[in-house]
Design a protein around this motif. Sequence first.
Motif, PDB file in Angstrom:
ATOM      1  N   ALA A   1      20.513  -2.619 129.666  1.00 32.76           N
ATOM      2  CA  ALA A   1      20.342  -3.436 130.898  1.00 32.76           C
ATOM      3  C   ALA A   1      19.642  -2.835 131.901  1.00 32.76           C
ATOM      4  N   LEU A   2      19.690  -1.396 131.980  1.00 28.40           N
ATOM      5  CA  LEU A   2      18.682  -0.923 133.021  1.00 28.40           C
ATOM      6  C   LEU A   2      17.156  -0.925 132.681  1.00 28.40           C
ATOM      7  N   GLY A   3      16.996  -0.781 131.578  1.00 28.08           N
ATOM      8  CA  GLY A   3      15.525  -0.814 130.857  1.00 28.08           C
ATOM      9  C   GLY A   3      14.984  -2.292 130.974  1.00 28.08           C
ATOM     10  N   ILE A   4      15.727  -3.219 130.640  1.00 33.64           N
ATOM     11  CA  ILE A   4      15.469  -4.554 130.836  1.00 33.64           C
ATOM     12  C   ILE A   4      14.819  -4.946 131.989  1.00 33.64           C
ATOM     13  N   ASN A   5      15.558  -4.408 133.155  1.00 31.04           N
ATOM     14  CA  ASN A   5      15.094  -4.880 134.717  1.00 31.04           C
ATOM     15  C   ASN A   5      14.356  -3.873 134.984  1.00 31.04           C
ATOM     16  N   ALA A   6      14.065  -2.552 134.388  1.00 32.04           N
ATOM     17  CA  ALA A   6      13.099  -1.503 134.753  1.00 32.04           C
ATOM     18  C   ALA A   6      11.630  -2.182 134.361  1.00 32.04           C
ATOM     19  N   PHE A   7      11.580  -2.501 132.927  1.00 30.70           N
ATOM     20  CA  PHE A   7      10.242  -2.872 132.467  1.00 30.70           C
ATOM     21  C   PHE A   7      10.041  -4.544 132.234  1.00 30.70           C
ATOM     22  N   ARG A   8      11.089  -5.124 132.875  1.00 28.80           N
ATOM     23  CA  ARG A   8      10.675  -6.671 132.956  1.00 28.80           C
ATOM     24  C   ARG A   8      10.525  -7.225 131.561  1.00 28.80           C
ATOM     25  N   VAL A   9      11.479  -7.081 130.878  1.00 31.97           N
ATOM     26  CA  VAL A   9      11.160  -7.726 129.394  1.00 31.97           C
ATOM     27  C   VAL A   9      12.184  -8.581 129.331  1.00 31.97           C
ATOM     28  N   GLU A  10      11.953  -9.557 128.389  1.00 33.14           N
ATOM     29  CA  GLU A  10      13.117 -10.679 127.984  1.00 33.14           C
ATOM     30  C   GLU A  10      13.597 -10.550 126.384  1.00 33.14           C
ATOM     31  N   LEU A  11      14.786 -10.406 126.118  1.00 37.22           N
ATOM     32  CA  LEU A  11      14.945 -10.037 124.846  1.00 37.22           C
ATOM     33  C   LEU A  11      16.148 -10.837 124.047  1.00 37.22           C
ATOM     34  N   GLY A  12      16.444 -11.864 125.105  1.00 39.70           N
ATOM     35  CA  GLY A  12      17.196 -12.981 124.817  1.00 39.70           C
ATOM     36  C   GLY A  12      18.536 -12.847 123.829  1.00 39.70           C
ATOM     37  N   ALA A  13      18.381 -13.367 122.416  1.00 39.74           N
ATOM     38  CA  ALA A  13      19.224 -13.027 121.531  1.00 39.74           C
ATOM     39  C   ALA A  13      19.825 -11.670 121.287  1.00 39.74           C
ATOM     40  N   VAL A  14      18.857 -10.637 121.573  1.00 38.78           N
ATOM     41  CA  VAL A  14      19.021  -9.217 121.291  1.00 38.78           C
ATOM     42  C   VAL A  14      20.056  -8.769 122.267  1.00 38.78           C
ATOM     43  N   GLU A  15      19.815  -9.163 123.567  1.00 41.49           N
ATOM     44  CA  GLU A  15      20.784  -8.862 124.597  1.00 41.49           C
ATOM     45  C   GLU A  15      22.162  -9.422 124.577  1.00 41.49           C
TER      46      GLU A  15
END
Length: 201
Positions: free
Chosen positions: A149-163
């Motif tokens: 969760a921190l990495g998604i926000n830090a690097f602005r990535v969208e992983l959708g179903a994986v998340e």
Amino acid sequence: MPTLNLRPRPSIMERMTIPNLITVARLILVPIILALIVREQWIAAFGLFVVAGLSDFADGYIARRFHMESRFGAYMDPVADKLLMVSIYVALALSGAIPAWLTGLVVARDVLIVSAVLLSGALERPVEIRPLLVSKLNTAAQIAFAAFALGINAFRVELGAVETLAMLLTAALTAASAGAYLHLWLRHMTGRSGVEDAEAR
């Protein structure tokens, strides 16, 4: 006549081993990481969370490798881990990075286990704590998802179903761990278990 020992007792710092100092440093990191999350400084928060996770591995390895185990470490290491995880999940929920129900589930599991241990002690049926496989898997999943969760926000990535899948897996393991501990605790309290009790880890 008995001789007097006039040697001064070692101070707290003199009794602190390297693993214990690492544990204390991890405790100090907790409010710093929380402040970074509140300010949405995600890259710094992610970096320090990784450092905190590595420190958990390092203090345990050093303590075992160099025979530096201590009573302080035995108590404070799991306390530091729990404080870090619960605080991170609460902060992530408040910032909107993860759903509040997941944080509620994580917190409820720990409250359930701690309450059960305290109650068994109050009823003079103390439960011996030992690790469960599902608990180890749950801890790994919670740490990984928090970093995720921190990495998604830090690097602005969208992983959708994986998340979504990672979140549901974490929730399932958290619920399974709570259920396993509750089952063993009930067996212990009703006298139907031997020594198969569990650790809140």
